[in-house]
Design an enzyme around this catalytic site. Structure first.
Site, PDB file in Angstrom:
ATOM      1  N   GLU A  73      48.960  70.369  50.139  1.00 52.30           N
ATOM      2  CA  GLU A  73      47.545  70.070  50.363  1.00 52.30           C
ATOM      3  C   GLU A  73      47.298  69.710  51.832  1.00 52.30           C
ATOM      4  O   GLU A  73      46.284  70.102  52.412  1.00 52.30           O
ATOM      5  CB  GLU A  73      47.103  68.904  49.473  1.00 52.30           C
ATOM      6  N   GLU A 104      40.542  68.862  50.170  1.00 51.71           N
ATOM      7  CA  GLU A 104      41.995  68.770  50.362  1.00 51.71           C
ATOM      8  C   GLU A 104      42.413  67.299  50.505  1.00 51.71           C
ATOM      9  O   GLU A 104      43.485  66.907  50.046  1.00 51.71           O
ATOM     10  CB  GLU A 104      42.463  69.578  51.575  1.00 51.71           C
ATOM     11  N   TYR A 113      47.962  58.867  44.161  1.00 54.78           N
ATOM     12  CA  TYR A 113      47.625  58.175  42.903  1.00 54.78           C
ATOM     13  C   TYR A 113      48.692  58.429  41.827  1.00 54.78           C
ATOM     14  O   TYR A 113      49.119  57.501  41.130  1.00 54.78           O
ATOM     15  CB  TYR A 113      46.242  58.675  42.469  1.00 54.78           C
ATOM     16  N   GLU A 211      40.463  74.867  43.927  1.00 50.29           N
ATOM     17  CA  GLU A 211      41.221  75.898  44.631  1.00 50.29           C
ATOM     18  C   GLU A 211      40.668  77.295  44.372  1.00 50.29           C
ATOM     19  O   GLU A 211      40.734  78.162  45.243  1.00 50.29           O
ATOM     20  CB  GLU A 211      42.706  75.859  44.263  1.00 50.29           C
TER      21      GLU A 211
HETATM   22 MN    MN Z   1      42.619  74.279  48.836  1.00 48.97          MN
HETATM   23 FE    FE Z   2      43.875  71.716  47.602  1.00 52.81          FE
END
Ligand code: MN
Ligand code: FE
Length: 330
Positions: A73, A104, A113, A211
């Protein structure tokens, strides 16, 4: 006015808009808003700490996916902010890129988390992109193929540079977000379907929904550059991109087999490989390249969550609370 290489475009003047698809992706992104803390991890914590629910194979698959995504990410976020944003001066595209960058950040937050709530060793998880070869290979592959564009002196002027930029977009949007994320999505959603790690699974669903918009934006961007600079898109370049994507597919297959060597939950490992082939054909078609596999979708249950274009009520749970005006049709 063109989407790249344009000196007339004023990046601060968003109205009137030229690329309405970018605006639509922005609005769809806003409609999908979520934060990790809204998802309860209580049951996941119980399952993770007990020996009754998860076997060794399942634990490996979970760790591999948390390991891959936790840093992937950030890699994508860096590419948007440090490479793509500088080259795309069109204001409505930049508005979307800012939104994507925020998403992101949310995704990275999700892995913080998960690590915190499950009590995982952050050094182990966030170093897996260096220590686990099948993860490292994927990340090295996209970093290597996009490094020209990261050079602060890079400009998209000229055919060769425009091609380098398309390489970057294919690397991050099509290969990273469009292919490298999907074996992991399938694995975590398969677990969730069996009522295992449902909190993590729900977060993966939200990530996947985001995504698929990122991927859609990336493909629209690529297709617009193709239309505006048709000289770039010759047969040789198309072949080069197909080869690149196929190389990426090999890394993703290796990763899938490594995360889940003997299969799990009644799914054999080969089916994850077939799934990677299936989605790769969809990505190729989306940017006007010939499909390569013709593999049937081994997980039809994934397509309702993957294909956001058909998405209407699948994510009923929390999402509707965020919805204001607008719809998800595009
Ligand atoms: Mn992405
Ligand atoms: Fe992402």
């Amino acid at each position: 006015m063109a989407i790249i290489n344009d000196s007339i475009t004023d990046p601060n003047k968003i109205l009137p808009m030229k690329y309405l698809w970018a605006r639509q992706h922005y609005k769809d992104g806003v409609n999908n808003n979520w934060t990790p803390e809204e998802v309860s991890m209580q049951k996941d914590v119980e399952q993770w700490k007990s020996n009754a629910v998860l076997g060794e194979k399942e634990r490996r698959l979970i760790l591999w996916n948390l390991g891959f995504f936790s840093t992937a990410e950030s890699l994508t976020a860096n590419n948007i902010v440090l490479a793509v944003y500088r080259q795309v001066t069109n204001p409505e595209c930049r508005q979307y890129l800012l939104r994507q960058a925020f998403e992101e950040a949310i995704h990275t937050d999700c892995f913080i988390y998960c690590c915190d709530s499950l009590g995982l060793d952050p050094n182990y998880i966030f170093n897996m992109y260096k220590t686990i070869p099948s993860i490292k290979d994927k990340d090295d592959f996209v970093v290597e193929l996009t490094k020209n564009v990261f050079d602060t002196n890079f400009s998209t002027k000229g055919i060769e540079n425009t091609r380098k930029f398309i390489h970057d977009l294919v690397g991050y949007y099509v290969i990273m977000e469009g292919i490298f994320f999907y074996a992991g999505f399938a694995m975590m959603l398969a677990l969730k379907r069996q009522n295992k790690m449902i909190g993590v699974g729900e977060q993966f669903e939200y990530i996947m929904r985001d995504e698929s918009l990122h991927l859609a934006f990336g493909c629209d961007l690529i297709n617009t550059i193709k239309t505006e600079y048709p000289e770039v898109w010759d047969k040789k370049f198309q072949k080069e991109l197909v080869d690149l994507i196929l190389k990426g597919v090999e890394f993703e297959k290796k990763y899938a087999l490594d995360a889940c060597p003997e299969g799990v939950l009644g799914i054999n490992a080969q089916q994850f490989v077939e799934y990677v082939e299936y989605i790769t054909d969809r990505r190729l078609e989306r940017i006007g390249l010939p499909k390569q596999f013709d593999t049937e979708n081994p997980f039809p249950w994934m397509s309702q969550s993957v294909d956001l274009s058909k998405e209407k009520n699948f994510f009923e749970t929390r999402v509707t609370e965020y919805k204001t005006a607008g719809s998800l049709e595009w």
